[in-house]
Structures are given as C-alpha cells and as structure tokens.
Design an enzyme around this catalytic site. Sequence first.
Site, PDB file in Angstrom:
ATOM      1  N   HIS A  67       0.873  -1.219  -0.019  1.00 43.21           N
ATOM      2  CA  HIS A  67       0.050  -0.270   0.095  1.00 43.21           C
ATOM      3  C   HIS A  67       0.801   1.128  -0.104  1.00 43.21           C
ATOM      4  O   HIS A  67       1.953   1.253   0.328  1.00 43.21           O
ATOM      5  CB  HIS A  67      -0.975   0.119   1.177  1.00 43.21           C
TER       6      HIS A  67
ATOM      7  N   CYS B 263       3.545  -4.640   6.758  1.00 43.76           N
ATOM      8  CA  CYS B 263       3.142  -4.816   5.392  1.00 43.76           C
ATOM      9  C   CYS B 263       4.424  -4.084   4.485  1.00 43.76           C
ATOM     10  O   CYS B 263       5.473  -3.633   4.918  1.00 43.76           O
ATOM     11  CB  CYS B 263       2.045  -3.540   5.185  1.00 43.76           C
TER      12      CYS B 263
END
Length: 398
Positions: A324, A342
């Site tokens: 992201h 992440c």
Amino acid sequence: MGQHLPAQLGRRTVPPLALASAAAVLLAACTSGGGADGGDKGGPAIVVQPAAGSGKVPVGRKVTVRARGGSLISVEVGSPGPGRLSGTWSEDKSVWTSTTPLAPGATYTVKANGRTEGGAVLDKTASFTTEAPQNAVVGEYYPDKGMTVGVAMPVSIIFNKPIHDRAAVERKLHVTSSPAVEGAWSWMKDRSGKDRIDYRPERYWQRGTRITLRMDLAGVNTGSGVYGTQERIVNFRIGDAVTSTVDVTTKTMTVRRNGRMLRILKVSSGKRGYETWNGTMVVLGKVPTIRMNSSTVRIFGPEAYDLGAVKWDVRLTTSGTYVHAAPWNAGKFGLVNGSHGCIGMSTGDARWFYGHVDPGDPVTVVHSVETVAANNGYGDWNVAWETWKKGSALNSLN
C-alpha cells in the site's frame, strides 16, 4: 503500515442442497396415455421407482427404470440443478439403475422409451422430488466461474462443516486444464479453523491456461452423517504472468510481466519484531482505500497506530499483509524497513502497482524471516511439491 485484519475472502458460497437418510419408497409409472400403473402387475409398461405421488424420496434411493414385458431403448433422468444421473443397464436392456447419488431438495424428471416384445412403443415421463436438506455441508470455492486470475492462483474450497471422510470428498473433486499439467489436491485447516482443500500444479500455471473445476458432491457422505450438496462446473482462465519479488535487504520490489521487467520500486517492509512474511504470497484482492488501525491485528501500546484512510491497498494474506501507499514513511523507501509487516511505497508507486496486479499474482519476499503459512491466504507455493502431494487424502491410502 502494519498487517491488518481484512474482510472475508471473496469466495462464492453456493446455495446449499443437502442429503437425508435412506428409506425405501416405491412409486409406479405408466405408459403414456394410460392410467395409473399397478407396479409389477398388469400389461406391458415402463415402471419407474421411485415415482411421483408418495412423498419426498430419501437421497439414498437408487432410481430404477424397468420395461415390463419388453426392453428399454433410452433412459434420461435429470434435474436442472444437479444435472443428469448416470446409470447401468441389465444384460437384456430391460432395467436401468442409477449410479449417481441423488441430490437433496431436487426434482428429477425421468424420460424413458422402449418397446414391448411385440414391437409396440413404450413411452414414459415421470418426476419425483427428494427430501429437503437435513444435515448438509457446503464448500465455498474460489476462483469463481468466468474469472481471469494470475498464474499463482490455486483452486481452493473451504467447507462449512468438518470433513471426516476426506477421501470420499476428494474422489468427487476434479480439476482439468488446457494445456494439461500435473496437479494435486492437499488438505489443510484454513486460518478460520475450517477444513480446506487446495489444488495446484508443481509450478505456476502457464499464461493462457484454461481450467475447469468439477464438484460432484451431491449425495457424498462426508462422514458422521453429513452429506455433500453440490454439483458444479466452474471454468476460469489464467492471465498474464505478473510476478513481483521484494528483497527486504535491498528494500526493493522488482515487477515483471511475462518475464519482462517492468519496474524496480523502492519499498519499506517490516521492521525488527514486525518483519514481513518471507516466501510467496498471492494477491487476494485490492481496494483503493482502507482504514488501517493496529487494534485489528492486536497491536497496542507504544506501537499502536490509526492511519485512517490508506490508499492503493493490495491484500496478500488473511492475517492482514498489504502492499500500500505509505506517505508517512517518505524518505525511508529503499533505505529503511519501518513498517509493522506490510510493504509500503510512495503513493505514486503504490498506485502504479495497484494498476498492474490482479488476484492470483504472486508476490515473493526474500531475505526476511518466518515463511508465510500455506493457510494464510494462498501460501501454498511455500510447500515443497512432494510434501504437498502427501496432503492428498487419496495419496495417504496408497
């Protein structure tokens, strides 16, 4: 920034049909244009058992079509949902007996033609309905019909009830592909705790491969009196080979399409104590915006965060690993691993990556720690091929 607990995976739930216990129910048929048949008594006729008019038929029954005083020419027994039944013929072609289990809650139509010993035509159309579901198991499958997915997408089925006879279920699941390639089923417990079976080849699918999943589970006893419900044919295809490799040492992601390098992106992966999973993950889905809050993955105290709306989110694991945009980490990309698991990148790079990947595309992380589990999304590719094949209930019987 961190790993986040996602919404439920996008597997399609098929409307349930269930199965019930068997008991004998006999119904009579008649020749077309005639009155009620007297069963075994009377003149030449086509006799169907079970037949209409005597209540719901237990799914344990077999369908028998008999030409009394003659022989059969053709027999067709089917239902709009479960489809046609297969059957066997007696040596003199006077009796047809079904071999496919009946599905629950279904209406079957019997169409039969024959001739008497004197050459007269016998013709019969009849219908009956099976008992409604009593104790059924349903499998949620993915990919869905008509989808185009990436080269790393396995066929995956999660069952809503425990499967006690895995071999019986696996015998009724079939995957074929064009071009043909060897593949294997392997059982596991999904991260949700439910029984799950996945199918994959030894290596990624070839681009352009067409794949068919056939589920012939109606009437299958899965153990402990729980029966399968589904008769489904699911066709999907494999798109371009879009593969991405994240090196947590160099803090880069290399993206290729069909072997040609598209871009090398600067990234920031998990910091010490929150390292990004090692190994191959598979894109599960993507959304343009999602709220990221550390409480969803049980991160509290000094490491807690609430990032609000985060852009260009590509989901990799059930546990909440995403690729992201991470603008708050500007200055770290390519230099520092600073996330909670992440893979972050600049907003521009994240938007580009979002636009180039689809469900089924593999993302492989190297030089990190703790390989992602097979049941955490589609971590199937981290299992050695020989080990994977041993996960088949049928192989364990050999």
